[in-house]
Design an enzyme around this catalytic site. Structure first.
Site, PDB file in Angstrom:
ATOM      1  N   LYS A 147      46.409  -3.822  26.988  1.00 13.77           N
ATOM      2  CA  LYS A 147      46.476  -5.196  26.472  1.00 13.77           C
ATOM      3  C   LYS A 147      47.500  -5.186  25.331  1.00 13.77           C
ATOM      4  O   LYS A 147      47.316  -4.562  24.299  1.00 13.77           O
ATOM      5  CB  LYS A 147      45.098  -5.623  25.979  1.00 13.77           C
ATOM      6  CG  LYS A 147      44.886  -7.069  25.471  1.00 13.77           C
ATOM      7  CD  LYS A 147      46.054  -7.765  24.882  1.00 13.77           C
ATOM      8  CE  LYS A 147      45.868  -9.086  24.275  1.00 13.77           C
ATOM      9  NZ  LYS A 147      46.168  -9.104  22.830  1.00 13.77           N
ATOM     10  N   GLY A 186      50.183  -8.642  19.312  1.00 20.14           N
ATOM     11  CA  GLY A 186      50.427  -8.372  17.897  1.00 20.14           C
ATOM     12  C   GLY A 186      51.895  -8.098  17.604  1.00 20.14           C
ATOM     13  O   GLY A 186      52.796  -8.476  18.352  1.00 20.14           O
ATOM     14  N   GLY A 191      50.527 -15.975  21.903  1.00 17.88           N
ATOM     15  CA  GLY A 191      50.192 -17.074  20.992  1.00 17.88           C
ATOM     16  C   GLY A 191      51.334 -17.551  20.112  1.00 17.88           C
ATOM     17  O   GLY A 191      51.607 -18.757  20.050  1.00 17.88           O
ATOM     18  N   ASP A 226      42.639 -10.942  25.661  1.00 16.70           N
ATOM     19  CA  ASP A 226      41.738  -9.793  25.520  1.00 16.70           C
ATOM     20  C   ASP A 226      40.686  -9.807  26.623  1.00 16.70           C
ATOM     21  O   ASP A 226      40.380  -8.779  27.226  1.00 16.70           O
ATOM     22  CB  ASP A 226      41.039  -9.823  24.153  1.00 16.70           C
ATOM     23  CG  ASP A 226      42.001  -9.561  23.002  1.00 16.70           C
ATOM     24  OD1 ASP A 226      42.900  -8.715  23.165  1.00 16.70           O
ATOM     25  OD2 ASP A 226      41.853 -10.192  21.950  1.00 16.70           O
ATOM     26  N   LYS A 249      36.995  -8.699  19.273  1.00 16.49           N
ATOM     27  CA  LYS A 249      37.776  -7.563  19.780  1.00 16.49           C
ATOM     28  C   LYS A 249      36.846  -6.492  20.357  1.00 16.49           C
ATOM     29  O   LYS A 249      37.072  -5.969  21.452  1.00 16.49           O
ATOM     30  CB  LYS A 249      38.629  -6.959  18.658  1.00 16.49           C
ATOM     31  CG  LYS A 249      39.859  -7.772  18.287  1.00 16.49           C
ATOM     32  CD  LYS A 249      40.713  -7.026  17.282  1.00 16.49           C
ATOM     33  CE  LYS A 249      42.041  -7.724  17.016  1.00 16.49           C
ATOM     34  NZ  LYS A 249      41.902  -9.024  16.385  1.00 16.49           N
TER      35      LYS A 249
END
Length: 285
Positions: free
Chosen positions: A31, A34, A67, A184, A243
């Site tokens: 995944k 960030g 995002g 996620d 998470k």
């Protein structure tokens, strides 16, 4: 000096052999998100890690969100971003932008990056082959999908032809409506459906810390029961809860283990998977 350097290199390579054997011909779902998605040097290290894993026979699957790109595109189009409990409120107009950005700009950009580093990749989204089948989470959120099932056939087809599947977190319902899906969650469900050897969740944090103010308090290994206890004690709290819940969800669904690692560390994936030391937190049943 060269002899020492060569000896060190040989040691590193031979130490990786047992781990390579463990992952060869097994699924590893990454995944990706960030800062590792936006920093050019970190992105380069991630792409090279994925290509090396594929070269030694690992079935690599890359799942991504996007995002920041969605936010900037919505802003450029003068469409307001609204959130409800951390989830994007997605009306039809917003969903069109989400689909365009995730399945288009971000997805194909990552495919191009892998090709640029000498790899072979195919960009997919959860609509392809009805891979991610969803229903509407609730009316308040609009086109936000709750995952019902994962059909991994198209993933296997792509891997069998020698490509890395790059999957954006969009799903569809039985009527063909398209929905935004938490990346996620999508990665966790895909890892479970593939019975993956491991899922690697790349974040901007080192893993689970016993004390958030002490970087040396990293907890290297957590069982599912221990995770529930750490939540009850407030050690796993705030933004860490969703998470961790995704990690537990992946294991519940069939993944063997899950790592939370800091994607801001160069070659974090290889360090975690192919060395004794590792660097993040591992979740096991």
């Amino acid at each position: 000096m060269n002899t020492v350097t060569n000896a060190m290199r040989a040691h590193i390579l031979t130490a990786a052999v047992p781990y390579i054997k463990q992952y060869t011909d097994k699924y590893v779902v990454v995944k990706y998100g960030g800062n590792a998605m936006t920093d050019p040097e970190l992105k380069k290290s991630v792409m090279n890690d994925l290509l090396l894993l594929q070269l030694v026979g690992v079935k690599v699957v890359l799942v991504h969100g996007g995002g920041p790109d969605i936010n900037s595109t919505l802003a450029a189009m003068n469409i307001e971003s609204k959130f409800n409990n951390g989830l994007r409120v997605t009306d039809k107009e917003t969903m069109n932008v989400v689909q365009m950005v995730l399945a288009g700009k971000v997805n194909k950009g990552l495919v191009a990056d892998l090709i640029g580093f000498g790899g072979r990749a195919v960009g997919l989204c959860g609509v392809d082959g009805e891979m991610i089948q969803v229903h509407k989470k609730n009316e308040e959120l609009g086109y936000v999908g709750e995952v019902d099932t994962i059909d991994p056939k198209v993933i296997d087809d792509v891997i069998s032809k020698g490509y890395i599947p790059v999957i954006s977190s969009i799903g569809c319902d039985a009527e063909g409506n398209v929905y935004n899906v938490n990346a996620d969650t999508a990665a966790a469900k895909i890892a479970g459906a593939l019975q993956a050897e491991t899922m690697v969740a790349m974040t901007n944090i080192d893993g689970v810390l016993r004390d958030v103010h002490d970087p040396n308090s990293l907890i290297p290994k957590i069982t599912m029961a221990e995770a529930e206890q750490l939540k009850a004690e407030g050690i796993i709290a705030g933004g860490m809860i969703p998470k961790v819940d995704c990690c537990l969800e992946a294991i519940n669904a069939g993944a063997q283990k899950v790592f939370i690692i800091n994607g801001e560390i160069p070659h974090a994936i290889l360090i975690e998977l192919l060395t004794d030391e590792g660097l993040g937190t591992m979740f096991v049943k």
